[in-house]
Design an enzyme around this catalytic site. Structure first.
Site, PDB file in Angstrom:
ATOM      1  N   ARG A 103       0.844  -1.189   0.000  1.00 52.49           N
ATOM      2  CA  ARG A 103       0.000   0.000   0.000  1.00 52.49           C
ATOM      3  C   ARG A 103       0.882   1.242   0.000  1.00 52.49           C
ATOM      4  O   ARG A 103       1.906   1.300   0.689  1.00 52.49           O
ATOM      5  CB  ARG A 103      -0.983  -0.018   1.159  1.00 52.49           C
ATOM      6  CG  ARG A 103      -0.374   0.015   2.532  1.00 52.49           C
ATOM      7  CD  ARG A 103      -1.470   0.094   3.561  1.00 52.49           C
ATOM      8  NE  ARG A 103      -0.904   0.192   4.897  1.00 52.49           N
ATOM      9  CZ  ARG A 103      -1.629   0.366   5.987  1.00 52.49           C
ATOM     10  NH1 ARG A 103      -2.930   0.440   5.911  1.00 52.49           N
ATOM     11  NH2 ARG A 103      -1.051   0.448   7.163  1.00 52.49           N
ATOM     12  N   THR A 107      -1.575   7.412   0.017  1.00 58.21           N
ATOM     13  CA  THR A 107      -2.921   7.295  -0.571  1.00 58.21           C
ATOM     14  C   THR A 107      -3.659   6.047  -0.070  1.00 58.21           C
ATOM     15  O   THR A 107      -4.865   5.938  -0.247  1.00 58.21           O
ATOM     16  CB  THR A 107      -2.830   7.183  -2.108  1.00 58.21           C
ATOM     17  OG1 THR A 107      -2.144   5.957  -2.428  1.00 58.21           O
ATOM     18  CG2 THR A 107      -2.090   8.350  -2.719  1.00 58.21           C
ATOM     19  N   ASP A 202       2.631  -4.115  12.552  1.00 60.07           N
ATOM     20  CA  ASP A 202       2.977  -4.346  11.144  1.00 60.07           C
ATOM     21  C   ASP A 202       3.459  -5.793  10.995  1.00 60.07           C
ATOM     22  O   ASP A 202       4.526  -6.162  11.503  1.00 60.07           O
ATOM     23  CB  ASP A 202       4.072  -3.362  10.721  1.00 60.07           C
ATOM     24  CG  ASP A 202       4.351  -3.456   9.225  1.00 60.07           C
ATOM     25  OD1 ASP A 202       4.722  -4.553   8.753  1.00 60.07           O
ATOM     26  OD2 ASP A 202       4.188  -2.440   8.535  1.00 60.07           O
ATOM     27  N   ASP A 205       6.984  -6.300   9.468  1.00 60.05           N
ATOM     28  CA  ASP A 205       8.058  -5.919  10.391  1.00 60.05           C
ATOM     29  C   ASP A 205       8.215  -6.958  11.497  1.00 60.05           C
ATOM     30  O   ASP A 205       9.316  -7.283  11.906  1.00 60.05           O
ATOM     31  CB  ASP A 205       7.774  -4.552  11.019  1.00 60.05           C
ATOM     32  CG  ASP A 205       7.934  -3.420  10.017  1.00 60.05           C
ATOM     33  OD1 ASP A 205       8.375  -3.679   8.885  1.00 60.05           O
ATOM     34  OD2 ASP A 205       7.598  -2.280  10.376  1.00 60.05           O
TER      35      ASP A 205
HETATM   36  N1  URA Z   1      -0.737  -4.067   7.668  1.00 60.35           N
HETATM   37  C1  URA Z   1      -0.178  -4.528   8.816  1.00 60.35           C
HETATM   38  O1  URA Z   1       0.868  -5.176   8.778  1.00 60.35           O
HETATM   39  N2  URA Z   1      -0.805  -4.265   9.979  1.00 60.35           N
HETATM   40  C2  URA Z   1      -1.947  -3.554  10.063  1.00 60.35           C
HETATM   41  O2  URA Z   1      -2.469  -3.371  11.168  1.00 60.35           O
HETATM   42  C3  URA Z   1      -2.514  -3.089   8.862  1.00 60.35           C
HETATM   43  C4  URA Z   1      -1.894  -3.352   7.666  1.00 60.35           C
END
Ligand code: URA
Length: 211
Positions: A103, A107, A202, A205
């Site tokens: 993403r 945006t 995330d 991560d």
């Molecule tokens: N992507 C992620 O890794 N975590 C989120 O909370 C939303 C999108």
């Protein structure tokens, strides 16, 4: 579009450890792998099979085998890679393709940056792996991508979903195709940064570190 929330105490337990910010990457990766195998069991409930004769030590009987063409499993890079082994453990004969969508953080639109997939997916059963169904933009783009190439039915396997993202997929897909989402839990909402709340942070991560 059908939504299946895997309601199982082991799924809930593993997900709780994944949510814990103190869980380190090696344990996180292991738990994602285990959790996806449990989700894969649910996600493959409608995998196509055909009859096959089996000779047992006692007699012959009719068993089943996976139908041709084999299903195709597509992790959405990068975080979906962490789900690949857990899925192919139950579908070892599946082909594996790769789709790189991320993403745009300003945006929140899905942008394709890599793909390694057959051009023709006619009649194929597709399993998309994407841990976090947040805004739904990535998943809608991935579903469109495989449907345009002829995929017959599509199952998205996700760890967590936000209600907003589920709605976006529902609105985009409607009843125009056989699409299902299998998820460990649907959380409360998205925050202003489009992270799932309470979520797990995330996923990329936490699997692979901040790079
Ligand atoms: N992507 C992620 O890794 N975590 C989120 O909370 C939303 C999108």
């Amino acid at each position: 579009m059908r939504l299946h929330v895997a309601d199982h105490p082991l799924v809930a337990h593993k997900l709780s450890v994944l949510r814990d910010e103190a869980t380190p990457s090696p344990i996180f990766r292991l738990l994602v792998d285990e959790l996806v195998t449990l989700l894969a069991y649910e996600a493959t409930r409608h995998v196509r099979v055909e009859p096959q004769e089996v000779r047992t030590p006692v007699t012959t009987t009719t068993g089943v085998k996976l139908s041709d063409p084999s299903p195709i499993v597509i992790p959405i890079l990068r975080a979906g890679l962490g789900m690949l082994d857990g899925m192919t453990r139950l579908l070892p004969t599946a082909e594996v393709g790769f789709l790189g969508l991320q993403r745009d953080e300003s945006t929140f639109e899905a942008v394709t940056y890599a793909n390694r997939l057959p051009d023709d997916l006619t009649g194929r059963q597709v399993f998309l792996l994407d841990p976090m169904l947040a805004t739904g933009a990535t998943l809608v783009a991935s579903i469109d991508y495989v449907l345009q190439r002829g995929a017959r039915d599509v199952t998205a396997v996700c760890l967590l979903a936000a209600p907003e993202g589920v709605q976006v997929v529902q609105d985009a897909v409607g009843d125009r195709a056989d699409v299902q989402i299998v998820v460990a839990a649907v959380d409360e909402r998205l925050n202003e940064k489009k992270y799932i709340v309470p979520g797990l942070g995330d996923a990329g991560d936490r699997l692979y570190g901040v790079v």
